[in-house]
Every structure is written in structure tokens, then in C-alpha cells.
Design a protein around this motif. Structure first.
Motif, mmCIF file in Angstrom:
data_model
loop_
_atom_site.group_PDB
_atom_site.id
_atom_site.type_symbol
_atom_site.label_atom_id
_atom_site.label_comp_id
_atom_site.label_asym_id
_atom_site.label_seq_id
_atom_site.Cartn_x
_atom_site.Cartn_y
_atom_site.Cartn_z
ATOM 1 N N GLU A 9 70.824 -93.533 3.580
ATOM 2 C CA GLU A 9 71.622 -93.888 4.710
ATOM 3 C C GLU A 9 70.779 -94.526 5.861
ATOM 4 O O GLU A 9 70.955 -93.665 6.968
ATOM 5 C CB GLU A 9 72.511 -92.568 4.979
ATOM 6 C CG GLU A 9 73.322 -92.319 3.941
ATOM 7 C CD GLU A 9 74.411 -91.341 4.398
ATOM 8 O OE1 GLU A 9 74.320 -90.552 5.486
ATOM 9 O OE2 GLU A 9 75.539 -91.306 3.731
ATOM 10 N N TRP A 46 85.079 -95.444 6.772
ATOM 11 C CA TRP A 46 83.819 -96.043 6.120
ATOM 12 C C TRP A 46 82.554 -95.741 7.004
ATOM 13 O O TRP A 46 82.639 -95.963 8.492
ATOM 14 C CB TRP A 46 84.055 -97.581 6.193
ATOM 15 C CG TRP A 46 84.819 -97.781 4.905
ATOM 16 C CD1 TRP A 46 84.568 -98.323 3.779
ATOM 17 C CD2 TRP A 46 86.545 -97.893 4.944
ATOM 18 N NE1 TRP A 46 85.600 -98.573 2.926
ATOM 19 C CE2 TRP A 46 86.960 -98.327 3.713
ATOM 20 C CE3 TRP A 46 87.221 -97.575 6.018
ATOM 21 C CZ2 TRP A 46 88.118 -98.652 3.495
ATOM 22 C CZ3 TRP A 46 88.691 -97.772 5.645
ATOM 23 C CH2 TRP A 46 88.841 -98.233 4.324
ATOM 24 N N THR A 47 81.463 -95.343 6.530
ATOM 25 C CA THR A 47 80.344 -94.984 7.287
ATOM 26 C C THR A 47 79.525 -96.120 7.695
ATOM 27 O O THR A 47 79.990 -97.357 7.321
ATOM 28 C CB THR A 47 79.294 -94.055 6.332
ATOM 29 O OG1 THR A 47 78.612 -94.864 5.583
ATOM 30 C CG2 THR A 47 80.190 -92.827 5.659
ATOM 31 N N ASP A 49 76.770 -97.002 6.696
ATOM 32 C CA ASP A 49 76.280 -97.529 5.483
ATOM 33 C C ASP A 49 77.365 -97.977 4.707
ATOM 34 O O ASP A 49 77.024 -98.352 3.380
ATOM 35 C CB ASP A 49 75.364 -96.533 4.688
ATOM 36 C CG ASP A 49 74.104 -96.156 5.731
ATOM 37 O OD1 ASP A 49 73.209 -96.889 5.726
ATOM 38 O OD2 ASP A 49 74.280 -95.311 6.454
ATOM 39 N N ASP A 50 78.566 -98.196 4.984
ATOM 40 C CA ASP A 50 79.583 -98.858 4.411
ATOM 41 C C ASP A 50 80.091 -97.966 2.977
ATOM 42 O O ASP A 50 80.465 -98.629 1.982
ATOM 43 C CB ASP A 50 79.278 -100.236 3.804
ATOM 44 C CG ASP A 50 80.687 -100.941 4.024
ATOM 45 O OD1 ASP A 50 81.485 -100.595 4.863
ATOM 46 O OD2 ASP A 50 80.958 -101.968 3.203
ATOM 47 N N ARG A 51 79.968 -96.518 3.330
ATOM 48 C CA ARG A 51 80.459 -95.717 2.020
ATOM 49 C C ARG A 51 81.900 -95.190 2.585
ATOM 50 O O ARG A 51 82.241 -94.828 3.744
ATOM 51 C CB ARG A 51 79.526 -94.429 2.161
ATOM 52 C CG ARG A 51 78.302 -94.821 1.160
ATOM 53 C CD ARG A 51 77.867 -93.616 0.423
ATOM 54 N NE ARG A 51 77.381 -92.200 1.548
ATOM 55 C CZ ARG A 51 78.213 -91.231 1.096
ATOM 56 N NH1 ARG A 51 79.154 -90.866 0.290
ATOM 57 N NH2 ARG A 51 78.072 -90.017 2.068
ATOM 58 N N LYS A 52 82.860 -95.322 1.456
ATOM 59 C CA LYS A 52 84.030 -94.880 1.765
ATOM 60 C C LYS A 52 84.324 -93.295 1.857
ATOM 61 O O LYS A 52 83.746 -92.615 0.751
ATOM 62 C CB LYS A 52 85.146 -95.717 0.753
ATOM 63 C CG LYS A 52 86.508 -95.470 1.169
ATOM 64 C CD LYS A 52 87.243 -96.215 0.041
ATOM 65 C CE LYS A 52 89.028 -96.025 0.037
ATOM 66 N NZ LYS A 52 89.692 -96.711 -0.820
ATOM 67 N N GLY A 411 80.669 -92.881 -6.222
ATOM 68 C CA GLY A 411 80.794 -93.363 -5.051
ATOM 69 C C GLY A 411 82.199 -92.791 -4.380
ATOM 70 O O GLY A 411 82.436 -93.225 -3.202
#
Ligand SMILES: Cc1ncc(COP(=O)(O)O)c(C=O)c1O
Length: 459
Positions: A9, A46-47, A49-52, A411
Motif C-alpha cells: 500500500e 476506493w483507497t 492504492d485503488d482497492r475497493k 480482492g
């Protein structure tokens, strides 16, 4: 280096490290995830780091309509006369953003619309005026000022133990228990029946009110004419997610009416649909003298209010409850847009369908071996963690928040608040979350918790 970092991250870690330098840690409640949000829409974040992440928190029960709902934003900008922001023309028709020592039509309209919504929902007549504020604790502070102003001889406040009304001023004084800190000598705490509603099954059993009636009678004997008001919540939120039997709140209201105490209900968290109706008090069968609103009232724009009778509020003179942000036009526009969405749409119908899915899915989480009790109603739930091997319930709760944040191998991940009362996980998605998606994410949560249980048992 930030105290909390997660592998892979890089962007989030860099922002966490900058936050550590630029902001004190006291500003944040501890969560092991310490998520860094970059963008949000509907029921998802969305973080950086583009994590949903599926949002099971709604902020802290704020974004009841979800994050950045398009129609709501259009309405907010429309109320501010900023709808054509894209043009270069000067905004000569736009509302001011501050109107201190002045009045805007927007503010008065927001008050009128809120009152009419309250009247329509409750059928009652006690709630006649809106005393705006910016945060929940300020609304509580103002409600208590109003009550205390009635009679200087009546200076004592009753509050239900383990409540959460905020950290500042009088809101802090009526929060928690007599043991927490140096107490305000005017406050006495009452026992809210928690064992009787420790899970869904026990809450279906009738409640024996006798011990609580006796406690109230003792308070009356001891403090009699000094008692001024009583403050409680429809359910203990921060105190561990306990939803008392409605008869208990009705008992408190009866006690107040018989002795002319101001009955203050803190709906800062429960208002705007959380428990299934616009306001919890309507289905708890009570009608407070002052109801405090906040959080979902502005769907993310800071605004709160104490709502009560003209007679009560007339006890405070010019300026006694004024401040920089109360009744500011942006907040007023947000309240109007939020009311529009609730009154004109199917938010509560969706919340009802969502509630059924949440109850079933959360009860099934007991099968993971990590969850012992499930409590809640509508779209506000608490799931209590148990001990696993040498791991205390508090450690298990922290591990659950972290594991849900890190997600599964596909994910899929979930944002949860840090635990309530040490060991209770709050599940409170936006009321607009699609029930099928909630169902899917509850299955994701179950598989994450099953894996976690296996890990905890082996360590
Ligand atoms: C029931 C209740 N009352 C009051 C507050 C305080 O609100 P604020 O944090 O906006 O001051 C909260 C906040 O969590 C709350 O849950």
C-alpha cells in the motif's frame, strides 16, 4: 514512519506517514486498518492504492444516502444557486456561505421542512423550533443548556449509563459512567437494561421494569426538586449496540412527565432512517421534549440540531446558543437535499429490504466461531466477538477489522469501524446499499472470518 502501515500500500502508507507528522493521533480513533480513502461512491470507498472497500460504516452512520449521491449533490448545489458551476459567469445569484448575524431564506426553509417532517412522522406537536448546531455534541450541549435554563434551583441531570453523547462540554459530562473521569457533580447515571437485550432472542422476551422503576424512585427521593432533565438514546451505540425494549424508554418518559423533567432523546445517530423509520422515537412509542439530531441529517455536511418547543427554547436569550457555523447555508442546503431524497424516494423501502439481509447474514456469522451475540435493528447492527483460544474478545474484534480490510484472495474487502465498547463490531452500511450486494459482502465477511478463526486457533 507511520505507526500503521500495510504491505503493498505504497500510496496509502505515504499518506499515513504524512498524517503522522502533520496531525496529532488524538484526532483519530484507533483502527488497525487506518484506511486511506481516495474516492467514494454509493456504498463503496476506493483507497489511495485503488482497492475497493464495501462500506459497512457509512462514515460513522453519516452517509445514510451513500457517498456522493448524484441527485443529492445536484439538489445541494441547486439550493445554493450554484447549479451551473461549470460556467465562468460570476455567481451573482449564489447563496452566501456564511450569514452570521443575518438570516437566509434557506435556513428558515430547512427549519420549517425539518419540523414538518418531524410532525408528519410522529403526529406529535411538541417539536416546534429548530436550534441548529454543527456537531452532535453541540446539539446535546444546547439541549442541556435549554433544560438547565428553566430554573436555577433545578440543576441536576439524569443520564443513562454507558451512553455516548459526544466528548465536549456537557455532552461529555453525560457520556459514559460515574467511574470514567472526574464527573460533573450535577450528573447522575441510570441503568439501561442491557442484559435483557444482549441479543435478538432476549429482546423478544418481555422486560421486567421493576428494578428500573425502583432506581428512578430512589433518584427522585434523593434529588427531588433538583432534578431538571433526563437524557438518553434510543439505543446504546458507542456503549456496545444495545437496543432496549421500547417499554424502558416509555418508563423514562413517564417518569419525566410525572415530575416535569425535560425528556431529551439523543437521535444524533439513529435519525434519518437508521432504525427503519425516519426517527427512532416514533417506533419506540415516545415523544421527547427535545430531540437531538445530527450525522445523517446532512449526509456528510456537518450539521446538527436540537428540536423542541417554543416555550422551552424561549428560556435562552439572544446569542446564548449562537456560534459561527449554526444554520450556515451549506448545512441548510444539505438538510433540504437530504429531506428531499427521503421524502421523494425509496430510501426507507430499500433500507427495510437491506435490514432483512443484514439480520440473516450477521446471525450466520456466529457459525465462524468468532461472533457470540448479534444485536440491532434496521441498518444499525452490532456483532459481539468472543474469545478464541488465548485471544481476548477485544483482540478478536481488532483482528476482524483488519482481516476485513485486507480482504480475500479475490480482492473483496470491507471497511469496518474500530470496535465499540472494545469487542463489538458495528455494521451500518448506507441505507441505499443494494441488498444483493450486501448479501454478497456478508458472504465475503463470513469466509474471511472463518479463515481468521482457523488462524487464531493455530496461534
Ligand atoms: C448518539 C450520539 N450522540 C452524540 C454524538 C456526538 O456527535 P459529534 O461527534 O458530531 O459531536 C454521537 C457521535 O458518535 C453519537 O453517536
Amino acid at each position: 514512519m507511520s505507526s500503521i502501515q500495510h504491505q503493498q500500500e505504497d500510496r496509502s502508507n505515504a499518506i499515513r506517514a504524512r498524517a503522522d507528522l502533520a496531525e496529532p493521533k488524538a484526532l483519530r480513533t484507533f483502527t488497525p486498518s487506518q484506511a486511506v480513502f481516495a474516492r467514494s461512491a454509493g456504498a463503496y470507498h476506493w483507497t489511495a492504492d485503488d482497492r475497493k472497500l464495501a462500506d459497512f460504516s457509512s462514515g460513522v452512520l453519516v452517509a445514510n444516502l451513500g457517498h456522493n449521491p448524484t441527485a443529492w449533490w445536484r439538489r445541494v448545489l441547486g439550493y445554493l444557486e450554484l447549479a451551473d458551476l461549470a460556467t465562468d459567469a460570476p455567481y451573482i445569484n449564489a447563496s452566501p456561505l456564511t450569514a452570521y448575524n443575518a438570516i437566509t431564506d434557506l435556513e428558515v426553509t430547512a427549519a420549517e421542512r425539518l419540523l414538518s417532517n418531524l410532525r408528519q412522522e410522529s403526529g406529535g406537536e411538541r417539536l416546534e423550533q429548530v436550534m441548529w448546531a454543527a456537531s452532535g455534541s453541540e446539539a446535546i450541549q444546547k439541549a442541556l443548556w435549554v433544560a438547565l435554563a428553566r430554573d436555577p434551583q433545578r440543576d441536576m441531570i439524569l443520564a443513562t449509563r454507558h451512553g455516548f453523547h459526544g466528548k465536549k462540554g456537557l455532552a461529555g459530562a453525560v457520556t459514559g459512567t460515574e467511574q470514567d473521569k472526574e464527573r460533573d457533580s450535577r450528573v447522575r447515571f441510570l441503568t439501561l437494561p442491557t442484559d435483557e437485550c444482549s441479543d435478538l432472542e432476549s429482546r423478544k422476551q418481555p422486560v421486567d421494569l421493576a428494578p428500573y422503576e425502583q432506581e428512578l424512585a430512589r433518584m427522585a427521593d434523593e434529588h427531588g426538586s433538583r432534578l431538571c432533565c433526563l437524557i438518553t438514546e434510543p439505543y446504546l451505540g458507542g456503549g456496545g449496540s444495545y437496543h432496549p425494549h421500547p417499554e424502558y424508554l416509555q418508563l423514562l418518559q413517564r417518569f419525566c412527565r410525572e415530575r416535569d423533567l425535560v425528556f431529551i432523546l439523543d437521535e444524533v445517530q439513529s435519525n434519518f432512517g437508521r432504525t427503519g423509520t425516519m426517527y427512532a422515537f416514533t417506533h419506540y412509542g415516545v415523544e421527547p421534549d427535545i430531540v437531538c439530531l445530527g450525522k445523517g441529517l446532512g449526509n456528510g455536511v456537518p450539521v446538527s440540531a436540537a428540536v423542541g418547543s417554543q416555550l422551552l427554547f424561549s428560556g435562552l436569550d439572544y446569542g446564548a446558543a449562537s456560534d459561527t457555523w449554526s444554520a450556515n447555508p451549506l448545512s441548510s442546503a444539505a438538510v433540504l437535499a437530504t429531506l428531499d431524497e427521503f421524502e421523494g424516494g425509496d430510501v426507507l423501502a430499500n433500507a427495510q429490504a437491506l435490514s432483512t439481509v443484514l439480520e440473516k447474514g450477521l446471525v450466520e456469522l456466529k457459525e465462524t466461531g468468532l461472533i457470540t451475540h448479534v444485536r440491532g435493528e434496521g441498518t444499525v447492527w452490532g456483532i459481539e466477538c468472543g474469545e478464541v483460544g488465548e485471544h481476548s474478545p477485544a483482540n478478536v474484534a481488532i483482528a476482524c477489522v483488519e482481516a476485513c480490510y485486507l480482504g480475500n484472495s479475490d480482492g473483496q474487502a470491507i471497511h469496518l469501524l474500530g470496535p465499540l465498547a472494545g469487542k463489538v463490531l458495528r455494521v451500518s452500511p448506507p441505507l441505499t446499499m443494494c441488498p444483493q450486494e450486501a448479501h454478497d459482502y456478508l458472504n465475503v465477511m463470513k469466509s474471511i472470518l472463518l479463515d481468521l478463526h482457523a488462524q487464531l486457533r493455530s496461534h
